[in-house]
Write an enzyme that holds these catalytic residues in place. Structure first.
Site, PDB file in Angstrom:
ATOM      1  N   GLY A  61      -3.291  11.211  11.575  1.00 12.90           N
ATOM      2  CA  GLY A  61      -3.032  10.627  12.880  1.00 12.90           C
ATOM      3  C   GLY A  61      -3.879  11.114  14.030  1.00 12.90           C
ATOM      4  N   ASP A  81      -1.924   3.236   7.011  1.00 12.87           N
ATOM      5  CA  ASP A  81      -2.425   4.174   6.000  1.00 12.87           C
ATOM      6  C   ASP A  81      -1.520   4.125   4.777  1.00 12.87           C
ATOM      7  OD1 ASP A  81      -4.536   6.803   6.277  1.00 12.87           O
ATOM      8  OD2 ASP A  81      -3.168   6.819   4.586  1.00 12.87           O
ATOM      9  N   ASP A  97      -0.706   0.239   1.193  1.00  6.79           N
ATOM     10  CA  ASP A  97      -2.041   0.215   0.606  1.00  6.79           C
ATOM     11  C   ASP A  97      -2.823  -0.963   1.180  1.00  6.79           C
ATOM     12  OD1 ASP A  97      -4.311   0.074  -0.987  1.00  6.79           O
ATOM     13  OD2 ASP A  97      -3.243   0.668  -2.810  1.00  6.79           O
ATOM     14  N   ASP A 122     -11.555   5.360   9.434  1.00 10.48           N
ATOM     15  CA  ASP A 122     -11.987   6.666   8.923  1.00 10.48           C
ATOM     16  C   ASP A 122     -11.494   6.829   7.485  1.00 10.48           C
ATOM     17  OD1 ASP A 122     -13.392   9.040   9.392  1.00 10.48           O
ATOM     18  OD2 ASP A 122     -11.590  10.155   9.870  1.00 10.48           O
ATOM     19  N   LYS A 162     -16.497   4.750   8.869  1.00 13.29           N
ATOM     20  CA  LYS A 162     -17.123   5.861   8.143  1.00 13.29           C
ATOM     21  C   LYS A 162     -17.660   5.363   6.817  1.00 13.29           C
ATOM     22  CE  LYS A 162     -14.507   9.131   6.204  1.00 13.29           C
ATOM     23  NZ  LYS A 162     -13.630  10.314   6.280  1.00 13.29           N
TER      24      LYS A 162
END
Length: 206
Positions: A61, A81, A97, A122, A162
């Site tokens: 978080g 998440d 998921d 990320d 990312k």
């Protein structure tokens, strides 16, 4: 400690890494990754008061913490998440998921047709130790994140993701270039030097 040993690379790396871990504890962030987003945002001004954004792969978080503080009461942060995440004031969170259609549908329902100014991602897969498999899994998640951005970003919106340099990187970069007016790379100081991670920033969705 002598000046010479102080300047050794190993010592510096350890010092820098520890610095961010300690700083996160001091500042109340859940992970050192907070400083990656803070540094990128300082440079690119992605998150401002009133920004509406999605944080994909949000647990534990720290990025949501940063985002919620920056968007203020007129903005909104939607987070997702596969892992649980402790509640954060101003953040709407769904655990599930991202690869499953039902989870994505639930997350989209949460957005309630609001177009996003920004998508930040990320995410990283659970690492198997097999570099070929891990790279493929990583880019699969990146592809899903880009699909999500394509669907939900407003024209002129931005996308920060990312990635790990290696197989699939150039193709993914080309995909971003077809969707955004400019694509830039960012390697924040808080990224570990030994990591092949890099952040791609797509600006101004076509």
């Amino acid at each position: 400690m002598s000046v010479r040993s102080k300047s050794s690379k190993a010592w510096l790396n350890e010092h820098v890494n520890d610095h961010y871990v300690h700083q996160a504890q001091k500042d109340g962030y859940r992970a050192r990754a907070a400083y990656k987003l803070l540094e990128i945002n300082e440079k690119d001004r992605l998150i401002k008061p009133g920004t509406v954004l999605a944080d994909l792969g949000s647990a534990p978080g720290s990025w949501s913490q940063v985002a919620a503080a920056l968007v203020g009461k007129n903005g909104a942060v939607f987070a997702l998440d596969i892992l649980p995440m402790e509640p954060i004031a101003g953040v709407s969170f769904i655990q599930g998921d991202f690869r499953e259609n039902e989870v994505l549908a639930e997350f989209e329902a949460l957005l309630n047709n609001r177009e996003l100014d920004l998508v930040i991602c990320d995410m990283a897969p659970n690492m198997s130790g097999n570099s070929v498999t891990d790279q493929a899994r990583s880019f699969y998640l990146c592809e899903l994140a880009l699909d999500f951005a394509r669907e939900h970003l407003k024209p002129g919106g931005h996308f920060l993701v990312k990635v790990f340099q290696g197989a699939g990187y150039q193709e993914y970069l080309n995909e971003l270039r077809s969707l955004f007016q400019t694509v830039q790379t960012r390697k924040p100081d808080a990224s570990r030097n030994r990591s092949s991670e890099i952040y791609l920033l797509g600006k101004n969705k076509r």
